[in-house]
Motif scaffolding. Structure first.
Motif: not given
Length: 217
Positions: A132-152
């Motif tokens: 899990s420390g090597l996997q990255l899961v990331q939530v972004q705004s719909l256009d991908g311009q704003r990063r909201l959360w990352s699993s790491t």
């Protein structure tokens, strides 16, 4: 011994007695010789029987000995267990990453679930640490311009998880998001994201999935 009596001279009677006695002695000697020969012949027969019995025993045990001697050959002919060949490391180019969303829409305050599937797209088996420390899961705004959360952000370290993948084989994982924002090193306050459209992406090494949209309302 009695004196001979008769009309003939005494020498003749003595000569006849001598011949008779000689004949008796010769006959007795012949009887003794025949008896000895018979006894000797019987002894040879028993010796032959013993020799035959011994030969038969040897002939019986010889195949057993031959069978025993052939056992090591058959045993050594069996293939021994070979150690499995070491697999090479799955390069980024040999992998594909896909992310899925548990459901297309979540309510504010619910915890969305994301699925990550990593596939070996090469023609050779390989292995890779997919902890899990090597996997990255990331939530972004719909256009991908704003990063909201990352699993790491708040959990940079994870337990190693070495996976061996045959060509075309997949490894699947599930990540649950609390619905709150995060920053690298878990800095700042974490707040609940507002309603709206978002996308999620997954990444392992330099391999990044296509973004998958979902909604929070």
């Amino acid at each position: 011994m009695l004196e001979p009596n008769g009309p003939l001279p005494p020498e003749i009677y003595w000569r006849r007695r001598a011949v008779a006695i000689g004949a008796m002695v010769l006959g007795l000697a012949l009887v003794i010789w025949v008896a000895f020969a018979l006894l000797k012949g019987g002894g040879d027969h028993r010796t032959d029987a013993k020799a035959t019995s011994t030969s038969s025993a040897v002939a019986t045990t010889k195949p057993t000995g031959s069978s025993t001697s052939s056992a090591p050959d058959s045993s050594s002919a069996k293939p021994s267990g070979a150690a499995p060949a070491a697999l090479g490391l799955c390069s980024d180019q040999s992998l594909a990453v896909k992310v899925t969303v548990g459901q297309p829409t979540y309510k504010v305050g619910e915890q969305p679930q994301f699925g990550i599937v990593i596939t070996n797209i090469s023609s050779a088996a390989c292995e890779r640490d997919m902890g899990s420390g090597l996997q990255l899961v990331q939530v972004q705004s719909l256009d991908g311009q704003r990063r909201l959360w990352s699993s790491t952000d708040c959990y940079p370290d994870g337990t190693p998880d070495m996976r061996a993948l045959a060509p075309g084989q997949q490894a699947a994982f599930t990540v649950t998001w609390s619905g709150a924002t995060s920053q690298p090193n878990c800095a700042g306050d974490r707040v609940q994201v507002p309603a709206g459209p978002y996308t999620v992406v997954a990444q392992l090494g330099s391999v990044r999935s296509a973004p998958e949209p979902f909604n929070i309302f």
